[in-house]
Scaffold this active site. Structure first.
Site, PDB file in Angstrom:
ATOM      1  N   HIS A  21      -0.039  11.956  -5.861  1.00 59.07           N
ATOM      2  CA  HIS A  21      -0.381  12.124  -4.383  1.00 59.07           C
ATOM      3  C   HIS A  21       0.703  11.964  -3.453  1.00 59.07           C
ATOM      4  O   HIS A  21       0.671  12.764  -2.683  1.00 59.07           O
ATOM      5  CB  HIS A  21      -1.460  11.040  -4.099  1.00 59.07           C
ATOM      6  N   GLU A  22       1.455  10.820  -3.685  1.00 64.73           N
ATOM      7  CA  GLU A  22       2.593  10.648  -2.673  1.00 64.73           C
ATOM      8  C   GLU A  22       3.502  11.550  -2.567  1.00 64.73           C
ATOM      9  O   GLU A  22       4.171  12.146  -1.637  1.00 64.73           O
ATOM     10  CB  GLU A  22       3.274   9.393  -2.847  1.00 64.73           C
ATOM     11  N   HIS A  75      -6.231   0.618   5.629  1.00 68.73           N
ATOM     12  CA  HIS A  75      -6.154   1.440   6.778  1.00 68.73           C
ATOM     13  C   HIS A  75      -6.815   0.945   8.117  1.00 68.73           C
ATOM     14  O   HIS A  75      -6.476   1.711   9.273  1.00 68.73           O
ATOM     15  CB  HIS A  75      -6.926   2.832   6.519  1.00 68.73           C
ATOM     16  N   GLU A 111      -3.264  15.108   2.735  1.00 69.32           N
ATOM     17  CA  GLU A 111      -3.644  14.152   1.739  1.00 69.32           C
ATOM     18  C   GLU A 111      -3.896  14.763   0.276  1.00 69.32           C
ATOM     19  O   GLU A 111      -4.191  14.281  -0.561  1.00 69.32           O
ATOM     20  CB  GLU A 111      -4.894  13.450   2.203  1.00 69.32           C
ATOM     21  N   HIS A 153       0.919  -1.335  -0.140  1.00 73.09           N
ATOM     22  CA  HIS A 153      -0.123   0.152   0.169  1.00 73.09           C
ATOM     23  C   HIS A 153       0.991   1.251   0.046  1.00 73.09           C
ATOM     24  O   HIS A 153       1.758   1.200   0.818  1.00 73.09           O
ATOM     25  CB  HIS A 153      -0.979   0.088   1.336  1.00 73.09           C
ATOM     26  N   ALA A 154       0.673   2.158  -1.012  1.00 71.89           N
ATOM     27  CA  ALA A 154       1.617   3.222  -1.135  1.00 71.89           C
ATOM     28  C   ALA A 154       1.615   4.130   0.066  1.00 71.89           C
ATOM     29  O   ALA A 154       0.521   4.496   0.861  1.00 71.89           O
ATOM     30  CB  ALA A 154       0.975   4.190  -2.292  1.00 71.89           C
ATOM     31  N   HIS A 171       2.817  14.408  -0.212  1.00 71.54           N
ATOM     32  CA  HIS A 171       3.044  14.317   1.141  1.00 71.54           C
ATOM     33  C   HIS A 171       4.664  14.595   1.242  1.00 71.54           C
ATOM     34  O   HIS A 171       5.390  15.297   2.175  1.00 71.54           O
ATOM     35  CB  HIS A 171       2.962  13.041   1.443  1.00 71.54           C
ATOM     36  N   TYR A 216      -9.029  11.559   4.301  1.00 68.72           N
ATOM     37  CA  TYR A 216      -9.250  11.321   2.889  1.00 68.72           C
ATOM     38  C   TYR A 216     -10.483  11.816   2.341  1.00 68.72           C
ATOM     39  O   TYR A 216     -10.697  12.605   0.933  1.00 68.72           O
ATOM     40  CB  TYR A 216      -9.181   9.946   2.198  1.00 68.72           C
TER      41      TYR A 216
HETATM   42  O1  X8Z Z   1      -3.971   5.593   1.270  1.00 66.30           O
HETATM   43  C1  X8Z Z   1      -4.070   6.186   0.342  1.00 66.30           C
HETATM   44  C2  X8Z Z   1      -2.729   6.732  -0.147  1.00 66.30           C
HETATM   45  C3  X8Z Z   1      -1.715   6.772   0.945  1.00 66.30           C
HETATM   46  S1  X8Z Z   1      -1.845   8.170   1.971  1.00 66.30           S
HETATM   47  C4  X8Z Z   1      -2.027   5.737  -1.159  1.00 66.30           C
HETATM   48  N1  X8Z Z   1      -4.903   6.756  -0.162  1.00 66.30           N
HETATM   49  C5  X8Z Z   1      -6.325   6.309   0.202  1.00 66.30           C
HETATM   50  C6  X8Z Z   1      -6.757   4.702  -0.042  1.00 66.30           C
HETATM   51  O2  X8Z Z   1      -6.022   4.247  -0.895  1.00 66.30           O
HETATM   52  O3  X8Z Z   1      -7.560   4.163   0.422  1.00 66.30           O
HETATM   53  C7  X8Z Z   1      -5.137   7.691  -1.258  1.00 66.30           C
HETATM   54  C8  X8Z Z   1      -6.661   7.735  -1.632  1.00 66.30           C
HETATM   55  C9  X8Z Z   1      -7.518   7.199  -0.617  1.00 66.30           C
HETATM   56 ZN    ZN Z   2      -1.712   9.958   1.218  1.00 67.40          ZN
END
Ligand code: X8Z
Ligand code: ZN
Length: 620
Positions: A379-380, A507, A407, A349-350, A383, A517
């Site tokens: 997105h990253e 998450h 975010e 997960h990024a 950050h 988010y």
């Molecule tokens: O978790 C993330 C990023 C890392 S902060 C990849 N996001 C959420 C997800 O993937 O559920 C970005 C969009 C929403």
């Molecule tokens: Zn993020």
């Protein structure tokens, strides 16, 4: 640290700690503003060291998951949480003093840094940090092995599944992948309830009713005001979602027939091109208007050009540089993990990491070269450039104005990835005709608007769990009740309370708050509109790119450099002239699409909305 560094503040270095205790004993006699300042200076220095140690342990853990690295991370987190908790207790000494705003804010942020508050009792705290590490590890190790009997080694990680869920148009295969991945959650259920109980105890010990209340206290308003703000925003954007849902449902039924057609009007959660049905852009080909001119698919272009993972990241870096930001440090390239290593378990997960709260920033993700990867990289990097920009602030303020800001930065840049921009950087040769505007807007809406109810419901579930309103015996039922209510999606196969579907979303086991988010989806349009204006752009919002605009860059820089040093409302005002979060920029951006969706739905007699099932765990 991961996404947002505040997950990491914990621990103790014996030498410094002894000095801290001594100094504290002195200040205890007669607390003054000066002694409060001295105390906070020392606390910041100590927490910085401990946070760096924590970040290093966690980096190794997430890029090399074993029982050992899980335990080492747990131990570092334990020290950091224990020490932060002690320091938070000690700040009570200064409670009666008229402290200046910066010191008050530092004390507040210290408390709120405890995303996972833990009990003072060392044994219970250790139980909690270990359970938290093991949940994160379980997610990272998760795999779906379609032919486990004949090909036990042919297993898919979530990065592979992301790619296949995006492409597959076979309902049986999609349901199998969905069910296969969701098995990762079941074994987490008991550990999760233990985690909730222990973390809540920690929250109570530092003065919050439960962990959810602590999370909702991080927005420069009361937790009640924050919940009300989210409701206000949801009311602003819900009509957009409902129209989009009805339109997409109609197209899916046309494509899949009975497999997509439910009497209650909900959409099976596996048909939307994403494991969690959180972003739907990958089914654009199914829902594209019939007369739409052919546009482009960024993932296809990247594959055609044999773009490497590093080059994908360089596209993002190049955008930031065009705004006047610095090149990424050499260590960024040496230390980041941007593809999945062949020989070990990692968390794919990024995430973006601010390891030393200075220049040692890194990315960790598993790039496959898809459109989603292209967007995620922007997105990253948002950050990363935030981290780099606020590094001159005192340690306590090296964070986002709030977590939603953190975010939203990279996403506001990604909104500038318009046809005109892609032509400028040579990824496409021709700008599609004006008649492609609406289809492109639809493609964007599938990601941006579809996400809104998902972004809202994750923490609605967690707040109910932390408050005790939802008991472990009803975890899955409560989850699906919310998914049906807000998203209008239903499970593709029957679920029971033996499953734990929240655990299949990163998450939840990683304990990363999620309301950020939802907020970011709204903020990013506010930021984008402000930067477009700064760049002198006056046309329709959805066609704006501020690529190359130093004026837009200066605006963003001022916001990023401020970090968490003042209430976010002040920082927002500096950036946009507005002092509250507001969906009007988002609504403006999608206005032409909304009009069009309403016409489409009216013409095909599709009434937006759905009825929720009596038993949310039943597939049909
Ligand atoms: O978790 C993330 C990023 C890392 S902060 C990849 N996001 C959420 C997800 O993937 O559920 C970005 C969009 C929403
Ligand atoms: Zn993020």
């Amino acid at each position: 640290m991961v996404f947002f560094r505040r997950r990491f503040l914990y621990a103790i270095l014996p030498a410094i700690s002894a000095a801290g205790v001594l100094a504290f004993a002195q200040t205890k006699a007669a607390p003054t503003v000066a002694s409060a300042r001295a105390f906070l200076d020392r606390a910041e220095a100590e927490l910085l060291k401990l946070s760096i140690l924590g970040a290093r342990a966690e980096w190794v853990d997430e890029t090399y998951i074993t029982d050992d690295t899980d335990l080492l991370t747990a131990a570092e987190n334990d020290r950091l949480i224990a020490r932060t908790t002690e320091l938070v207790d000690q700040t009570k000494t200064f409670a009666g003093l008229p402290l200046p705003a910066d010191l008050k804010r530092k004390i507040l942020l210290m408390k709120l840094s405890l995303t996972m508050p833990a009990p003072h009792n060392a044994k219970l705290r250790e139980d909690l940090t270990q359970v938290a590490s093991s949940l994160n590890g379980s997610y990272g190790k998760g795999k779906y092995c379609p032919d486990s009997a004949t090909k036990p080694d042919a297993c898919l990680g979530i990065d592979d599944l992301d790619e296949q869920m995006a492409k597959s148009r076979n309902p049986k295969e999609l349901a199998a992948m969905w069910a296969g991945w969701h098995k990762v959650g079941a074994p987490m259920r008991d550990r999760y309830s233990k985690f909730v109980e222990l973390s809540n105890q920690g929250a109570r010990e530092i003065g919050f009713a439960d962990t959810g209340v602590l999370w909702r206290s991080g927005y420069d308003m009361t937790p009640e005001q924050f919940s009300a703000e989210l409701e206000r925003l949801w009311v602003q954007v819900e009509p957009l979602y409902k129209e989009l849902h009805a339109y997409v449902r109609h197209k899916l039924v046309a494509k899949y027939g009975a497999d997509a057609d439910r009497k209650d009007g909900m959409i099976p959660a596996d048909l939307l091109g994403n494991m969690w049905a959180q972003e739907w852009g990958n089914v654009y080909d199914i829902v594209a208007p019939p007369a739409a001119p052919a546009t482009y698919d960024i993932g296809d272009i990247l594959k055609e050009r044999k773009t490497t993972a590093r080059q994908v990241v360089e596209f993002g870096e190049n955008f930031f540089k065009s705004l006047g930001f610095q090149s990424l440090p050499d260590t960024f390239w040496q230390r980041s993990m941007i593809t999945r290593p062949a020989d070990r378990d990692v968390v794919c997960h990024a995430s973006a990491w601010d390891v030393d709260f200075d220049q040692d920033v890194r990315l960790k993700l598993c790039i496959h070269g898809t459109t989603d990867d292209f967007i995620t990289v922007h997105h990253e990097l948002g950050h990363i450039y935030y981290d780099l920009s606020y590094r001159k602030q005192p340690f306590s303020f090296r964070g986002g104005a709030n977590d939603g800001f953190h975010e939203a930065i990279g996403d506001s840049i990604a909104l500038s990835v318009t046809p005109e921009y892609l032509k400028q950087i040579g990824l496409i040769q021709q700008i599609p005709p004006a008649s492609a505007d609406l289809p492109i807007l639809l493609r964007t809406a599938l990601d941006k608007i579809a996400f809104l109810p998902f972004g809202l419901l994750i923490d609605k579930w967690r707040w109910e769990v932390f408050s005790g309103q939802v008991k472990p015996a009803d975890y899955n039922k409560a989850w699906w009740t919310l998914r049906e209510k807000y998203q209008g999606v239903a499970p593709p196969v029957d679920r029971t309370e033996a499953d734990f579907d929240p655990g299949a979303k990163y998450h939840i086991p990683a304990n990363t708050p999620y309301a950020r988010y939802f907020l970011a989806r709204i903020y990013q349009f506010q930021f984008y509109r402000a930067m477009c204006r700064a760049a002198g752009y006056t046309g329709p919002l959805n066609r704006c790119t501020f690529y190359g605009s130093k004026a837009a860059g200066d605006k963003m820089k001022a916001m990023l450099e401020a970090g968490a040093s003042r209430p976010w409302q002040d920082t927002l005002k500096l950036m946009t002239g507005e002092d509250h979060v507001d969906a009007s920029a988002m609504v403006e951006y999608f206005q032409p699409l909304l009009t069009w969706l309403k016409q489409q739905n009216a013409a095909s007699n599709d009434k937006p909305g759905w009825t929720v099932a009596a038993d949310p765990l039943k597939a049909r």
